[in-house]
Design an enzyme around this catalytic site. Sequence first.
Site, PDB file in Angstrom:
ATOM      1  N   CYS A   2       0.958  -1.450  -0.004  1.00 50.44           N
ATOM      2  CA  CYS A   2      -0.148  -0.064  -0.140  1.00 50.44           C
ATOM      3  C   CYS A   2       0.984   1.096  -0.256  1.00 50.44           C
ATOM      4  CB  CYS A   2      -0.784   0.102   1.229  1.00 50.44           C
ATOM      5  SG  CYS A   2      -2.071  -1.292   1.555  1.00 50.44           S
ATOM      6  N   ARG A  27       5.749  -0.294  -5.946  1.00 47.13           N
ATOM      7  CA  ARG A  27       5.536  -1.240  -4.673  1.00 47.13           C
ATOM      8  C   ARG A  27       4.539  -2.285  -4.826  1.00 47.13           C
ATOM      9  NH1 ARG A  27       6.752   2.811  -0.030  1.00 47.13           N
ATOM     10  NH2 ARG A  27       5.469   1.609   1.291  1.00 47.13           N
ATOM     11  N   TRP A  74      -2.983  -3.036  -1.291  1.00 41.07           N
ATOM     12  CA  TRP A  74      -2.457  -4.337  -1.775  1.00 41.07           C
ATOM     13  C   TRP A  74      -3.276  -5.067  -0.535  1.00 41.07           C
ATOM     14  CZ3 TRP A  74       0.301  -8.214   0.899  1.00 41.07           C
ATOM     15  CH2 TRP A  74       0.665  -9.129   0.251  1.00 41.07           C
ATOM     16  N   ASN A  99      -2.288   2.357   5.415  1.00 37.15           N
ATOM     17  CA  ASN A  99      -1.357   1.215   5.364  1.00 37.15           C
ATOM     18  C   ASN A  99      -1.289   0.264   6.577  1.00 37.15           C
ATOM     19  OD1 ASN A  99      -0.963   2.479   2.842  1.00 37.15           O
ATOM     20  ND2 ASN A  99       0.946   3.082   3.127  1.00 37.15           N
ATOM     21  N   GLY A 100      -1.136  -1.016   6.371  1.00 40.64           N
ATOM     22  CA  GLY A 100      -0.938  -1.636   7.687  1.00 40.64           C
ATOM     23  C   GLY A 100      -2.246  -2.699   7.968  1.00 40.64           C
ATOM     24  N   GLU A 478      18.801 -17.774  -5.412  1.00 41.46           N
ATOM     25  CA  GLU A 478      18.543 -16.408  -5.789  1.00 41.46           C
ATOM     26  C   GLU A 478      17.969 -16.550  -7.272  1.00 41.46           C
ATOM     27  OE1 GLU A 478      17.235 -13.517  -4.765  1.00 41.46           O
ATOM     28  OE2 GLU A 478      17.602 -12.213  -6.206  1.00 41.46           O
ATOM     29  N   LYS A 482      14.242 -15.612  -8.407  1.00 42.95           N
ATOM     30  CA  LYS A 482      14.016 -14.700  -9.776  1.00 42.95           C
ATOM     31  C   LYS A 482      13.062 -15.220 -10.777  1.00 42.95           C
ATOM     32  CE  LYS A 482      14.724 -11.755  -8.301  1.00 42.95           C
ATOM     33  NZ  LYS A 482      15.310 -11.368  -6.975  1.00 42.95           N
ATOM     34  N   GLU A 485       9.273 -15.898  -9.319  1.00 45.41           N
ATOM     35  CA  GLU A 485       8.379 -14.551  -8.921  1.00 45.41           C
ATOM     36  C   GLU A 485       8.185 -13.970 -10.144  1.00 45.41           C
ATOM     37  OE1 GLU A 485      10.241 -11.837  -6.161  1.00 45.41           O
ATOM     38  OE2 GLU A 485      12.193 -11.992  -7.190  1.00 45.41           O
ATOM     39  N   HIS A 501      19.605 -36.956  -2.831  1.00 46.42           N
ATOM     40  CA  HIS A 501      18.602 -37.308  -1.770  1.00 46.42           C
ATOM     41  C   HIS A 501      17.233 -36.787  -2.110  1.00 46.42           C
ATOM     42  CE1 HIS A 501      21.996 -38.418   0.630  1.00 46.42           C
ATOM     43  NE2 HIS A 501      22.856 -37.256   0.376  1.00 46.42           N
ATOM     44  N   LYS A 600       6.578  -4.766  -3.471  1.00 42.10           N
ATOM     45  CA  LYS A 600       7.987  -4.428  -3.416  1.00 42.10           C
ATOM     46  C   LYS A 600       8.256  -4.162  -1.961  1.00 42.10           C
ATOM     47  CE  LYS A 600      12.097  -3.061  -4.930  1.00 42.10           C
ATOM     48  NZ  LYS A 600      12.956  -4.134  -5.293  1.00 42.10           N
TER      49      LYS A 600
HETATM   50  C1  G6P Z   1       9.697  -8.453  -0.992  1.00 40.86           C
HETATM   51  C2  G6P Z   1      10.056  -7.959  -2.367  1.00 40.86           C
HETATM   52  C3  G6P Z   1      11.496  -8.565  -2.498  1.00 40.86           C
HETATM   53  C4  G6P Z   1      12.385  -8.523  -1.293  1.00 40.86           C
HETATM   54  C5  G6P Z   1      11.782  -8.808  -0.067  1.00 40.86           C
HETATM   55  C6  G6P Z   1      12.353  -8.024   1.181  1.00 40.86           C
HETATM   56  O1  G6P Z   1       9.120  -9.813  -0.993  1.00 40.86           O
HETATM   57  O2  G6P Z   1       9.430  -8.518  -3.148  1.00 40.86           O
HETATM   58  O3  G6P Z   1      11.994  -8.477  -3.808  1.00 40.86           O
HETATM   59  O4  G6P Z   1      13.640  -9.078  -1.410  1.00 40.86           O
HETATM   60  O5  G6P Z   1      10.509  -8.085  -0.187  1.00 40.86           O
HETATM   61  O6  G6P Z   1      12.540  -6.667   1.212  1.00 40.86           O
HETATM   62  P1  G6P Z   1      13.599  -5.691   1.564  1.00 40.86           P
HETATM   63  O7  G6P Z   1      13.295  -4.249   1.177  1.00 40.86           O
HETATM   64  O8  G6P Z   1      13.503  -5.980   3.176  1.00 40.86           O
HETATM   65  O9  G6P Z   1      15.002  -6.043   1.192  1.00 40.86           O
END
Ligand code: G6P
Length: 605
Positions: A2, A27, A74, A99-100, A478, A482, A485, A501, A600
């Site tokens: 949000c 975001r 969101w 927000n929250g 990672e 990527k 997502e 395993h 985000k």
């Molecule tokens: C969300 C984002 C990720 C990010 C994670 C942690 O899930 O989509 O890209 O890695 O938050 O965010 P931060 O701002 O704490 O690195």
Amino acid sequence: MCGIVGAVAQRNIVPVLVEGLRRLEYRGYDSCGVAVLSHGEPRRARSVARVSDLDAQVKESSLAGMTGIAHTRWATHGAPVTDNAHPIFSRDTVALVHNGIIENYESLRTMLRDKGYEFVSQTDTEVIAHLIHSMYRGDLFQTVREAVKLLHGAYAIAVIHKDQPHTVVGARQGSPLVVGVGEGENFLASDALALAGSTDRFAFLEEGDVVEIALDGVKIVDRQGLPAEREVRVVAAYGGAVELGPYRHFMQKEIFEQPRAITDTIPQGDEFTANLFGENAKDVFADIDSLLILACGTSYYSGLTAKYWLESIAKIPTQVEIASEYRYRESVPNPKALVVVISQSGETADTLAALKHAQSLGHAHTLAVCNVATSAMVRQTELAFLTHAGTEIGVASTKAFTTQLVGLFVLAVTLAKLRGRVDAKQEAAYLGQLRHLPAALNSVLALEPQIIAWSEEFARKENALFLGRGLHYPIALEGALKLKEISYIHAEAYPAGELKHGPLALVTEAMPVVTVAPNDTLLEKLKSNMQEVRARGGELYVFADADTRIVSEDGIHVIRMPEHYGALSPILHVVPLQLLAYHTACARGTDVDKPRNLAKSVTVE
Ligand code: G6P
């Protein structure tokens, strides 16, 4: 997640509010809305589509006003439908964005229903709007101060009342909120970036603050209700971040910005010194015997990579934990451990809560590795290392990750030096390697055409396996993150030695197996694992250092990386995995910068 924008001015503020929402789109959100006081009445427009749709609506309806609030939502409580979109109204008198999460909204709703309030949304937000309406006695600022005392949970809010035509009141507790200071006009936003087109002067509110913005000034009280001054800082760096330039998506732009971001993050000067982490870092570093790293998402994987450096270079025991797990389990605190929170935004709710939890358990020494100097995490830790990635817009983190790795590598070498484990020659060599990294990254970015060719194959798959070993296992994790997502292909990463395993059972001709193959001490072991895959008909896609002598043959596709880059190799090896995910997502036509269901900045639990 949000986003909030609010404004009081002597001009029509709707374009500023909508532009602010456009800047917050990155975001992640699933509905949006704007409300203004128009001829003394709150009027609003809301959309479950994009901000561009909201913009079209406000233009068509000629929505205009000089005082207003706006929001990207969101969904948490209630589906992303128009009735749940903010601003939420109470009796056409109060309009509010939030927000929250309000944890005690059910009991508040019962209390407000008893008073005759009707609820038309499924949101927890609606209770705040009705609460403020029910408590209003002619002074919105005072009312909000009293109302927030009844709220449990995390929130940032902005609210207007039809009887106060030149006032927006805000409050924050657990979610960010900043004041933008203008000339004869003032603003509120959850992120300074939202206001970059309107002002470059910002005051960052503290937890528990309540603020009133008016045409000619800003009033703030702290959580005790005492008048508070919050320093107004000039933050000019946001302008270019929201421009796409020659790129198709922000993610692609940000991948290609990595040489610059890393150059900006590498410390100036000719040595690794504790001062890079804060004034009293030297004393803190002398006092600690281990590290506890807490983070979420991609930042967690940078922590996992750092563990290898911290234990091998600095010989300091390091534990890495997902913030949302740590905060809810009974751990055994070690007051001599340095708690390191890693976060791009510095506002991630779980990481912030984990930090507070660690502090409450008696961890006195804390360090943030963070991309936002003004964030809650940087303000709440004793020490900080700022990454200089610049604003990251794409939901899938790229340049924030590689700059975090730089910061964590600097931490490992600094601790090693203070412990007498790195001599001057080795220190100079590490520094030289760091300085050469941007050039090495450019040669990796030049592999893009070959990666595009692979991505066309991947776009047709529904599953993928990623393998790495040692320092490159977190890089495989990672890479898989990527891919899943942004392309929605199910991807899993394994340390290659673990293949037999379990995951080997999944390997068939239909399973692409991405392998991170640096020329390190584990190379021969990795080659054996690759044979295990080939023997089951799996197709290998290998990112191999030039000096590994792994060559393309039947079922083994190879993209050649530069010569092995030593300890810093993970920073190079993650880049082709970012590009592979990006181009695969493009080939599948997904919304790369705003993947479905993701946000985000995750400012709720
Ligand atoms: C969300 C984002 C990720 C990010 C994670 C942690 O899930 O989509 O890209 O890695 O938050 O965010 P931060 O701002 O704490 O690195």
